[in-house]
Structures are given as C-alpha cells and as structure tokens.
Design a protein around this motif. Sequence first.
Motif, PDB file in Angstrom:
ATOM      1  N   TRP A 152     -24.585   0.724 -15.198  1.00 29.30           N
ATOM      2  CA  TRP A 152     -25.670   1.801 -15.525  1.00 29.30           C
ATOM      3  C   TRP A 152     -26.721   1.070 -16.326  1.00 29.30           C
ATOM      4  O   TRP A 152     -26.519   0.187 -17.053  1.00 29.30           O
ATOM      5  CB  TRP A 152     -25.160   2.971 -16.078  1.00 29.30           C
ATOM      6  CG  TRP A 152     -24.433   2.634 -17.418  1.00 29.30           C
ATOM      7  CD1 TRP A 152     -24.926   3.003 -18.611  1.00 29.30           C
ATOM      8  CD2 TRP A 152     -23.073   2.156 -17.667  1.00 29.30           C
ATOM      9  NE1 TRP A 152     -24.134   2.762 -19.782  1.00 29.30           N
ATOM     10  CE2 TRP A 152     -22.876   2.108 -19.103  1.00 29.30           C
ATOM     11  CE3 TRP A 152     -22.240   1.624 -16.941  1.00 29.30           C
ATOM     12  CZ2 TRP A 152     -21.864   1.631 -19.674  1.00 29.30           C
ATOM     13  CZ3 TRP A 152     -20.995   1.094 -17.469  1.00 29.30           C
ATOM     14  CH2 TRP A 152     -20.952   0.895 -18.807  1.00 29.30           C
ATOM     15  N   LYS A 153     -28.172   1.864 -16.478  1.00 27.65           N
ATOM     16  CA  LYS A 153     -29.121   1.707 -17.278  1.00 27.65           C
ATOM     17  C   LYS A 153     -29.460   2.770 -18.103  1.00 27.65           C
ATOM     18  O   LYS A 153     -30.221   3.377 -17.975  1.00 27.65           O
ATOM     19  CB  LYS A 153     -30.372   1.220 -16.403  1.00 27.65           C
ATOM     20  CG  LYS A 153     -30.062  -0.110 -15.456  1.00 27.65           C
ATOM     21  CD  LYS A 153     -31.414  -0.521 -15.068  1.00 27.65           C
ATOM     22  CE  LYS A 153     -31.309  -1.757 -14.211  1.00 27.65           C
ATOM     23  NZ  LYS A 153     -32.606  -2.075 -13.636  1.00 27.65           N
ATOM     24  N   PRO A 209     -31.536  -4.381 -19.949  1.00 25.37           N
ATOM     25  CA  PRO A 209     -31.169  -2.868 -19.950  1.00 25.37           C
ATOM     26  C   PRO A 209     -29.970  -2.191 -19.167  1.00 25.37           C
ATOM     27  O   PRO A 209     -29.380  -1.229 -19.387  1.00 25.37           O
ATOM     28  CB  PRO A 209     -32.571  -2.201 -19.295  1.00 25.37           C
ATOM     29  CG  PRO A 209     -32.872  -3.374 -18.516  1.00 25.37           C
ATOM     30  CD  PRO A 209     -32.278  -4.587 -19.229  1.00 25.37           C
ATOM     31  N   LEU A 210     -29.369  -3.541 -18.750  1.00 20.13           N
ATOM     32  CA  LEU A 210     -28.105  -2.882 -17.670  1.00 20.13           C
ATOM     33  C   LEU A 210     -26.751  -2.947 -18.868  1.00 20.13           C
ATOM     34  O   LEU A 210     -26.592  -4.120 -19.415  1.00 20.13           O
ATOM     35  CB  LEU A 210     -27.928  -3.983 -16.663  1.00 20.13           C
ATOM     36  CG  LEU A 210     -26.920  -3.926 -15.744  1.00 20.13           C
ATOM     37  CD1 LEU A 210     -27.205  -2.645 -14.778  1.00 20.13           C
ATOM     38  CD2 LEU A 210     -26.460  -4.975 -14.691  1.00 20.13           C
ATOM     39  N   SER A 246     -23.500  -5.959 -21.906  1.00 21.07           N
ATOM     40  CA  SER A 246     -24.704  -5.612 -21.400  1.00 21.07           C
ATOM     41  C   SER A 246     -25.560  -6.941 -21.099  1.00 21.07           C
ATOM     42  O   SER A 246     -25.218  -7.907 -21.437  1.00 21.07           O
ATOM     43  CB  SER A 246     -25.289  -4.926 -22.614  1.00 21.07           C
ATOM     44  OG  SER A 246     -25.448  -5.468 -23.884  1.00 21.07           O
ATOM     45  N   ILE A 305     -29.979  -5.519 -11.931  1.00 21.91           N
ATOM     46  CA  ILE A 305     -30.950  -5.705 -12.897  1.00 21.91           C
ATOM     47  C   ILE A 305     -32.340  -5.543 -12.433  1.00 21.91           C
ATOM     48  O   ILE A 305     -32.721  -5.624 -11.342  1.00 21.91           O
ATOM     49  CB  ILE A 305     -30.988  -7.309 -13.389  1.00 21.91           C
ATOM     50  CG1 ILE A 305     -29.596  -7.731 -14.033  1.00 21.91           C
ATOM     51  CG2 ILE A 305     -32.050  -7.581 -14.450  1.00 21.91           C
ATOM     52  CD1 ILE A 305     -29.537  -8.804 -14.565  1.00 21.91           C
TER      53      ILE A 305
END
Length: 77
Positions: free
Chosen positions: A42-43, A25-26, A22, A77
């Motif tokens: 994904w977020k 937030p990604l 990670s 991002i």
Amino acid sequence: METQFELRHLTYFQNKNIFVGSCGPLRYRLAPKGDCIEVSAWKDDRCFEAQEAPEQTQVPISDEGLAEAVAWLKGRI
C-alpha cells in the motif's frame, strides 16, 4: 538505479514470522499463511491494520517465492 527490497531469509518466514518494511512511498508486509506467504502493499503512511484494501498476492514459502514477492513489490512502485 535498482530498487532494493530488504527481506529476511527463508527461515524467518518458515518460522511463522511477519515482516513489514517500506521502500520510498510503498509500504509492504509479508505474513506466512499455511504453506504460502501473503504479500501486501500500500502507499499510505498508515499501518497495515488501518488499511481498507491493500493490494495482495500469495507466493510459496520458498526461495523462488521470495523472488516472486520481490518482483511483485517492484511492480507496485
């Protein structure tokens, strides 16, 4: 500040290992598939298996492919 993605070395993926990480937030996952690496992003705080449709691309299993994967992830991002 440059965003850093801490990936494993090429041999990690050549040996068919999956990497999940990670960055803020990604969330991302790199999984070898044949002679490529499938890169997913994904977020959401859910795991890869719980995602309905993460963004995905494929890159070759090579140093250049890993560089492509990092560039693709930075664009998410």
